[in-house]
Design an enzyme around this catalytic site. Structure first.
Site, PDB file in Angstrom:
ATOM      1  N   ASP A 192      65.855  47.754  10.209  1.00  0.00           N
ATOM      2  CA  ASP A 192      64.783  46.908  10.764  1.00  0.00           C
ATOM      3  C   ASP A 192      65.152  45.420  10.698  1.00  0.00           C
ATOM      4  OD1 ASP A 192      62.412  45.494  11.189  1.00  0.00           O
ATOM      5  OD2 ASP A 192      61.322  46.445   9.529  1.00  0.00           O
ATOM      6  N   HIS A 365      57.475  43.594   7.047  1.00  0.00           N
ATOM      7  CA  HIS A 365      58.904  43.779   7.313  1.00  0.00           C
ATOM      8  C   HIS A 365      59.751  42.987   6.319  1.00  0.00           C
ATOM      9  CE1 HIS A 365      58.205  45.744  11.230  1.00  0.00           C
ATOM     10  NE2 HIS A 365      57.171  44.934  11.311  1.00  0.00           N
TER      11      HIS A 365
HETATM   12 ZN   LIG Z   1      57.767  48.621  14.409  1.00  0.00          ZN
HETATM   13 ZN   LIG Z   2      55.696  49.317  11.823  1.00  0.00          ZN
END
Ligand SMILES: [Zn+2]
Ligand SMILES: [Zn+2]
Length: 549
Positions: A192, A365
């Site tokens: 990510d 994130h």
């Molecule tokens: Zn996402």
């Molecule tokens: Zn997500």
């Protein structure tokens, strides 16, 4: 020699949203996620889904769809996929509940199979691919990474993650398992990239609880807290902060109501028995005894918060002295819409609090330090940054370089990375990828690229319709031209001039041309456009209509 494995980027690489990836080995395919993105222009389109042509053409080969978590950018396009590709979907409980609701709306039956962290699921009887689900922390319950076993070794897909040492409810990230995989050998890490440009470590979700307590403490009026309806941990913290002050909790917005109900049923959300109240009760409560959870953090015009801001909500209205807390990020592209809502709320006398004052929101994130920690644990031979715009992918690849990963591959949607015993390479072929505009109703109908283009053109400069009736035999004009316009600046009062221009164009046509409908239409179209060019206005779309009598 083990056969090669191909990683096929279908969405989310080089853009934010509509994440979709396929892993192919020995003619068998497993899909990882299939999400949507939302248009940030007003073109009457509900969602944008990835072009699924590549998968649909190989639907017999698809043996499994693995879902990392229940965010829209990961599950939102599954109805579109499952309408055409029949394969079991492996999914953790909360994402499953959200997906079931989506599929019900779309009227699609699917084979959903619940998976929990630590469990391994094969991608079909004759498939060399299988996936182990691994717990990660993210801004939604039940988020998972995937350790995908292939003939070319283990591909570790991070899903969306942050490394939250003090998560609010739910599971902790299973760093031990990732470390063990790293020691055993990870061939490729896909990770990510959303926050690769943010240094350091993201704040823990639990930091938001403290900030909410502080923000709520001095509120004299009602409190309206807006957050994503899928962010159950955030909802829990809003509820806890409100409970500490004896405030009851009302829910505004369809997705907020349904997600809170789901999360309570599944045991992810724990509310005191007295706390939830109906909107009718909410209206009667003294201001200091009420907290309202609402959707609309991104300024969506039809959301509950935007309607409150415009004073158009049928159930509740804001009063001076109320506190509105935006417990969310301003997603790039939405700042103008959010700013508008904040302006309107402020004008109504509400105090509006958001992220810049104190951590009323933290990202779900990983920041750079967490991304690098994952890379260091997984010790991959190859690295592919996923889930981000190109600059974020590139930055993430640079982090991997600093962690000593020798082979880094920047691929974008439509590209295929092939892993073989010889190493990894990006194939020459480019797959059909792109954005498909779709409705979010039971039809799931796709809205063609041309339709969207037309809508943009109409919004830009309006539509002009020219109608003329001609004699079928001679081609002579018997009525018209009549000219109508919608949304065309400079049209008013100029109808006669335009009509003259159109007539002249018809006069100039030769006899044979006049008998050809297509040529007559084109002459009218050009004449009207020429006139607008001459007067300096924007050229509208022109729709010529020729009636033969
Ligand atoms: Zn996402
Ligand atoms: Zn997500």
């Amino acid at each position: 020699m083990p056969p090669p494995v191909r990683i096929v980027a279908l969405g989310g690489l080089g853009e934010i949203g509509m994440n979709c990836m396929a892993v192919e080995a020995e003619g068998r395919i497993a899909v990882v996620d299939c999400g949507v993105m939302f248009p940030n222009e007003s073109i009457g389109v509900d969602v944008i889904v990835p072009d699924l042509t590549w998968l649909v053409e190989r639907k017999e080969q698809v043996g499994a769809i693995y879902v990392t978590h229940g965010h829209e950018d990961h599950i939102g396009a599954l109805p579109q996929l499952l309408r055409r590709v029949k394969a079991p979907v492996y999914v953790a409980p909360f994402a499953r509940a959200l997906l079931e609701a989506r599929l019900r709306e779309a009227g699609i039956a699917a084979d959903l199979r619940t998976v929990r962290p630590g469990e391994v699921r094969g991608a079909g009887a004759d498939s060399p691919i299988s996936a182990e689900f691994i717990a990660v922390t993210h801004s939604i319950p039940d988020a998972c990474a995937l350790a995908i076993s292939t003939p070319q070794g283990v591909l570790l897909h991070s899903g969306d993650f942050k490394i939250d040492e003090a998560p609010v409810g739910g599971w902790k990230m299973d760093l031990a398992r990732i470390g063990a995989l790293g020691r055993a050998g990870v061939r490729l890490l896909l990770s990510d990239s959303t926050n690769s440009e943010r240094p350091g470590t993201s704040l823990s979700e639990s930091a938001v609880g403290v900030a909410l307590d502080q923000a709520f403490e001095n509120a004299q009026g009602r409190i309206f807290a807006a957050c994503f309806a899928s962010n159950v941990h955030r909802i829990q913290q809003v509820a806890d902060a409100a409970r500490g002050l004896g405030r009851r909790l009302a829910l505004l917005g369809r997705s907020m109501e349904s997600n809170v109900r789901l999360a309570m049923e599944l045991g992810y959300l724990k509310l005191a028995g007295w706390q939830l109240c109906s909107l009718e009760e909410a209206r009667r409560l003294p201001p200091r005894e009420l907290c309202v959870l609402t959707t609309g953090t991104q300024g969506e015009p039809r959301s509950a918060l935007a309607r409150l801001a415009r004073g158009e909500h049928p159930e509740l209205s804001l009063s001076p002295g109320d506190l509105v807390v935006l417990s969310s990020r301003f997603i790039p592209g939405n700042e103008v819409a959010i700013g508008q809502v904040v302006n309107e709320l402020t004008r109504l006398g509400a105090e509006v609090a958001y992220e810049d004052l104190r951590p009323l929101h933290v990202s779900g994130h990983a920041h750079e330090a967490e991304q690098r920690r994952l890379i260091a644990l997984a010790r991959p031979e190859h690295f592919v940054p996923v889930h981000g715009e190109f600059r974020q992918l590139a930055r993430h690849a640079a982090h991997a370089a600093k962690e000593g990963v020798a082979h880094r591959h920047l691929i974008v949607d439509g590209e295929v990375l092939e892993l073989s015993d010889a190493g990894a390479r990006v194939l020459e072929e480019r797959l059909p990828v792109g954005r498909v505009y779709a409705e979010r109703d039971a039809s799931g109908a796709e809205i063609g690229e041309l339709v969207v283009k037309d809508r943009r053109l109409l919004a830009e400069s309006g539509l002009c319709i020219v109608v003329v009736a001609v004699d079928r035999a001679s081609g002579a004009v018997v009525r018209g031209p009549e000219i109508f316009a919608r949304g065309v600046a400079g049209f008013e009062g100029c109808e006669d001039a335009l009509r003259g221009e159109a007539l002249r164009a018809l006069d100039e046509l030769s006899g044979p041309a006049r008998e050809n409908q297509g040529e007559v239409q084109e002459a009218l179209r050009l004449a009207v456009r020429r006139w607008f060019r001459r007067v300096g206005g924007r050229k509208p779309s022109v729709l010529p209509v020729v009636l033969e009598l």
